[in-house]
Each structure stands twice: as C-alpha cells, then as structure tokens.
Design a protein around this motif. Structure first.
Motif, mmCIF file in Angstrom:
data_model
loop_
_atom_site.group_PDB
_atom_site.id
_atom_site.type_symbol
_atom_site.label_atom_id
_atom_site.label_comp_id
_atom_site.label_asym_id
_atom_site.label_seq_id
_atom_site.Cartn_x
_atom_site.Cartn_y
_atom_site.Cartn_z
ATOM 1 N N ILE A 135 38.112 37.347 39.045
ATOM 2 C CA ILE A 135 39.035 38.622 39.199
ATOM 3 C C ILE A 135 39.194 38.400 40.773
ATOM 4 O O ILE A 135 38.456 38.650 41.489
ATOM 5 C CB ILE A 135 38.350 40.080 38.909
ATOM 6 C CG1 ILE A 135 38.211 39.957 37.326
ATOM 7 C CG2 ILE A 135 39.439 41.034 39.087
ATOM 8 C CD1 ILE A 135 39.168 39.749 36.453
ATOM 9 N N GLU A 136 40.680 38.293 41.069
ATOM 10 C CA GLU A 136 40.911 38.421 42.577
ATOM 11 C C GLU A 136 41.989 39.553 42.739
ATOM 12 O O GLU A 136 42.890 39.815 42.090
ATOM 13 C CB GLU A 136 41.874 37.120 42.978
ATOM 14 C CG GLU A 136 40.919 35.894 42.708
ATOM 15 C CD GLU A 136 41.870 34.550 43.484
ATOM 16 O OE1 GLU A 136 41.183 33.614 43.444
ATOM 17 O OE2 GLU A 136 42.901 34.798 43.364
ATOM 18 N N GLY A 137 41.722 40.380 43.913
ATOM 19 C CA GLY A 137 42.592 41.336 44.012
ATOM 20 C C GLY A 137 43.769 41.081 44.857
ATOM 21 O O GLY A 137 44.256 39.910 44.822
ATOM 22 N N GLU A 138 44.581 42.280 45.313
ATOM 23 C CA GLU A 138 45.923 41.932 45.959
ATOM 24 C C GLU A 138 45.692 40.721 47.006
ATOM 25 O O GLU A 138 46.793 40.044 47.344
ATOM 26 C CB GLU A 138 46.334 43.163 46.438
ATOM 27 C CG GLU A 138 46.486 44.323 45.533
ATOM 28 C CD GLU A 138 45.345 45.369 45.447
ATOM 29 O OE1 GLU A 138 44.212 44.778 45.765
ATOM 30 O OE2 GLU A 138 45.492 46.496 45.401
ATOM 31 N N ASP A 139 44.734 41.027 47.742
ATOM 32 C CA ASP A 139 44.810 40.094 48.951
ATOM 33 C C ASP A 139 43.942 38.824 48.719
ATOM 34 O O ASP A 139 43.513 37.864 49.502
ATOM 35 C CB ASP A 139 43.911 40.719 50.273
ATOM 36 C CG ASP A 139 42.384 41.232 49.687
ATOM 37 O OD1 ASP A 139 42.160 40.842 48.527
ATOM 38 O OD2 ASP A 139 41.484 41.554 50.616
ATOM 39 N N ALA A 140 44.090 38.416 47.236
ATOM 40 C CA ALA A 140 43.405 37.061 46.868
ATOM 41 C C ALA A 140 41.875 36.955 47.182
ATOM 42 O O ALA A 140 41.515 35.786 47.080
ATOM 43 C CB ALA A 140 44.117 36.011 47.113
ATOM 44 N N ALA B 32 36.882 39.935 43.601
ATOM 45 C CA ALA B 32 36.413 40.992 43.294
ATOM 46 C C ALA B 32 35.194 41.072 42.259
ATOM 47 O O ALA B 32 34.251 41.635 42.423
ATOM 48 C CB ALA B 32 37.363 41.942 42.607
#
Lengths: 151, 164
Positions: free
Chosen positions: A35-40, A43
């Motif tokens: 799982i990668e967040g908005e800033d890559a 997570a």
C-alpha cells in the motif's frame, strides 16, 4: 482476508522501498501486498517466502528504528529456511550487497547455515537441513544437553 | 498522485488458465464487498463483455465499471474502475499481470488512481487514505484467493464442479 493463527515479523527500515527491492534480489522474497500513500511512501508491505511472510515498514513511530539508525544494533534476528543450496543462496545475497558475517558452514545439528547483514544492518540467518542427526548424536557432537518436546 | 495498491499471489495453474479464469469466470470467483459496492443496487453479477467490465444488477440494469484498455491473454489486463458515485474527473485503473513462475503463475493486481477521489468522498467512508487503501487491498487479496480457487479447480479438471 482472515489470517490463521501464526507469527509474522515486521521489520523496520529507513527506506522500506529500497528494502523491498533488496530482499527480492538477495533472498528471492516476493512482494505480496503493498500500500503506497499519496507521496508514494510505503504505508504497508508484506513479502512472502514459502508459506511465511514478513512485513516491511518504515520508522513510523519513536519505538521503531532500523539498525542503521541505532549503531547497527538489532534486538531480534530472522532465520530463513530454504530447501536448496545454502552456498548458492549466499552467493546471490552477497552479489546483491549482503555483508556475509559468517560464511556457510555445516552445524552439529545437521543444517548448513550462513549469516549476513542486509542493506540496513538487519541480521539474517539462512539455513537448510543437509543431514538427519539424532538427538544423542547432537549431544555427543556438541556437549550440550538437548531436550525435545515429544510431539 | 501516486497512491496505489499492489497485491500478488502465486496460483498453481498456467498464465493462460489463470487469465481465462479471471475474465471468463469472474461471476464465479468474485466476492462482493459491501464497503466498496459499485452502485447502491449492488451486488450484481460481474462480467467482461464488449470490451468492458460490467456489473449486471438485480434490477436488470448494467453498470459499466470500466473499459478494458489492454487485453493480452496470459500476460496483462488493464481496465478502468469507477463507482456510480464518482464524478467525471474521478477515475481509477486496475492492471493485472500474469507472470509464469515455475509451473504456476504469479498474478499481480495493481490498483491505482485513488488520489483522483478526494478524501471527503463517500467512496472512502471517512477512512484516512492509508487505511482506506489497506482495506481495499485486503479485499483484493480476498478476490485473488477466490480466483486461485477457481483457477485451481479448472486446472485440476474439476471444471464447473467448482461453481457454487
């Protein structure tokens, strides 16, 4: 998805994304969940080896630190069991940049093992059974008293 | 703009068998999740038809989840993924890769584009981004487990006995 009873280690890295690539190259682990967040940023990440998994994460709380952040210390080490050639595994890991702390050697209990540090200093022991050794023989070779639960 | 979910699973069947199970048998292995329903009238029956992924709803209507942009049997499948509540500027995309590994297949789902769906949107249920993506990713794991069961039953010759 429900998880059956078991254990999973969550391993902390300063750069978990680099760790994911490294662990695949060095040990052949496979990414199974990311799982990668908005800033890559990572997570959540899980890799598999055989029927086992490890979680790979960043230094997401004051209680989580990579060995690279605390002078190379570790408070636990992880053992990788393989069905195959430990020496070849060691060569692959070394080629990926692993620091070989103890080269492959056959142990009194019938396993061939080596130990290495990964890109941020975590210690990994890699082991494959190469000989079936009775408890009596282990005691004779090692001088240790060995107790095995009767299953 | 780079939030993404990646889920991967090894399945003991060839890439062609897994690909065919993915697209032909999606009605069999799909496991609806109430949290991520495509429409208020879902769940319906999923199908790939006419170059699209659709959900055939119980009221007879057909909801288009997305258009298929890549269809490479045994290798790669890419399709759009929208919920009915999305506005026109919200789009997510799913890429599925089928990679031969030994005698089996490593199937990887990459679901991206969630940054186009703003945090307050109903589709996110108020979850912080990472929590939302993790829940959605768990659903994909569940879906791939269903796909694996289906592909294995085809691979082993059980055929439609796997239907339930």
């Amino acid at each position: 998805m429900s998880n059956p009873a078991g254990l999973i280690s969550a391993v902390t890295y300063r750069d978990p994304k680099a760790a994911l690539a490294w662990l695949e190259a060095a040990f052949g682990f496979e990414l199974v969940f990311l799982i990668e967040g908005e800033d890559a940023s990572v997570a959540h990440a899980e890799m598999s080896h055989g029927a086992s998994r490890v979680m790979i994460g960043g230094e997401w709380s004051p209680a989580h630190a990579s060995p690279a952040s605390i002078g190379g210390k570790t408070t636990q080490t992880i053992h990788i069991y393989i069905e195959g050639d430990v020496d070849a595994h060691c060569q692959t890991a070394a080629a990926a940049g692993a620091e070989i702390v103890e080269p492959p050697a056959t142990q009194f209990y019938g396993a061939r093992t080596y130990r290495c540090r990964d890109l941020e200093g975590h210690l990994w022991t890699v082991s494959a059974d190469v000989e079936t050794v009775s408890v009596e023989e282990m005691e004779r070779r090692s001088g240790l008293k060995i107790t095995v639960a009767k299953g | 703009m780079s939030s993404r979910i990646v889920v991967s699973l090894r399945i003991a069947a060839s890439p062609e068998v897994v690909f065919d199970a993915f697209v032909d048998d999606i009605a069999v292995w799909w496991r609806p999740n109430g949290l991520f329903a495509f429409t208020p009238r879902s769940p319906g029956v999923m199908a790939f038809e006419d170059g699209r992924l659709v959900e055939r709803l119980p009221n007879g209507k057909v909801f288009e989840v997305g258009v298929v942009s890549v269809w490479e049997r045994g290798a790669r499948l890419v399709f759009g993924w929208r919920q009915a509540a999305f506005t026109p500027d919200m789009n997510t995309e799913v890429e599925v890769r089928f990679e031969a590994v030994g005698e089996g297949t490593r199937v990887t789902v990459e679901h991206r584009g969630w940054d186009s769906v703003p945090a307050p949107h109903v589709a996110r249920h108020g979850f912080p981004n990472a929590a939302f993506l993790a829940r959605h990713g768990e659903w994909w794991r569940n879906l791939l487990a269903g796909l694996a069961a289906r592909a294995n039953s085809v691979h082993l010759g059980a055929g439609d006995e796997g239907l339930s």
